[in-house]
Design a protein around this motif. Structure first.
Motif, mmCIF file in Angstrom:
data_model
loop_
_atom_site.group_PDB
_atom_site.id
_atom_site.type_symbol
_atom_site.label_atom_id
_atom_site.label_comp_id
_atom_site.label_asym_id
_atom_site.label_seq_id
_atom_site.Cartn_x
_atom_site.Cartn_y
_atom_site.Cartn_z
ATOM 1 N N VAL A 151 6.434 3.110 9.716
ATOM 2 C CA VAL A 151 6.970 2.245 10.772
ATOM 3 C C VAL A 151 7.279 0.865 10.210
ATOM 4 C CG1 VAL A 151 6.400 1.076 12.944
ATOM 5 C CG2 VAL A 151 5.852 3.499 12.654
ATOM 6 N N ARG A 152 6.356 0.333 9.407
ATOM 7 C CA ARG A 152 6.561 -0.987 8.806
ATOM 8 C C ARG A 152 7.773 -0.952 7.850
ATOM 9 N NH1 ARG A 152 1.541 -3.098 5.778
ATOM 10 N NH2 ARG A 152 2.110 -1.226 4.656
ATOM 11 N N PHE A 153 7.914 0.131 7.108
ATOM 12 C CA PHE A 153 9.038 0.273 6.182
ATOM 13 C C PHE A 153 10.363 0.324 6.934
ATOM 14 C CE2 PHE A 153 11.997 3.047 3.850
ATOM 15 C CZ PHE A 153 12.139 2.299 2.691
ATOM 16 N N LEU A 154 10.425 1.021 8.033
ATOM 17 C CA LEU A 154 11.663 1.139 8.801
ATOM 18 C C LEU A 154 12.037 -0.166 9.492
ATOM 19 C CD1 LEU A 154 11.249 4.708 10.337
ATOM 20 C CD2 LEU A 154 12.748 4.003 8.453
ATOM 21 N N LYS A 155 11.047 -0.992 9.840
ATOM 22 C CA LYS A 155 11.316 -2.269 10.495
ATOM 23 C C LYS A 155 11.639 -3.381 9.494
ATOM 24 C CE LYS A 155 8.712 -1.582 14.729
ATOM 25 N NZ LYS A 155 7.637 -2.090 15.596
ATOM 26 N N ASP A 156 11.334 -3.171 8.225
ATOM 27 C CA ASP A 156 11.568 -4.190 7.202
ATOM 28 C C ASP A 156 13.065 -4.357 6.983
ATOM 29 O OD1 ASP A 156 11.280 -6.013 5.191
ATOM 30 O OD2 ASP A 156 10.733 -4.552 3.662
ATOM 31 N N GLU A 157 13.549 -5.595 7.116
ATOM 32 C CA GLU A 157 14.976 -5.857 6.981
ATOM 33 C C GLU A 157 15.299 -6.647 5.721
ATOM 34 O OE1 GLU A 157 16.476 -7.654 10.489
ATOM 35 O OE2 GLU A 157 15.915 -5.988 11.774
ATOM 36 N N ASN A 158 14.367 -6.813 4.816
ATOM 37 C CA ASN A 158 14.624 -7.588 3.605
ATOM 38 C C ASN A 158 15.700 -6.944 2.743
ATOM 39 O OD1 ASN A 158 12.822 -9.616 4.155
ATOM 40 N ND2 ASN A 158 11.113 -8.559 3.185
#
Length: 53
Positions: free
Chosen positions: A6-13
């Motif tokens: 979930v954190r990976f999918l939300k990361d926009e960097n």
């Protein structure tokens, strides 16, 4: 493992880096086009001046 996904999918960097890359590529293309156009015009101008002399 679920929290990581979930954190990976939300990361926009990564997306931001790609956007900056596209902006830099566009600016570079505009600069190359402008320099080419100015160079052609300067060549014509110098040839005209040389012919006049």
């Amino acid at each position: 493992m679920s929290k990581f996904l979930v954190r990976f999918l939300k990361d926009e960097n990564g997306a931001t880096a790609v956007e900056y890359g596209l902006i830099v590529a566009l600016i570079a293309a505009v600069i190359v086009g402008a320099v080419t156009a100015i160079g052609t015009n300067l060549k014509t101008l110098f040839n005209d001046v040389a012919g006049s002399i």
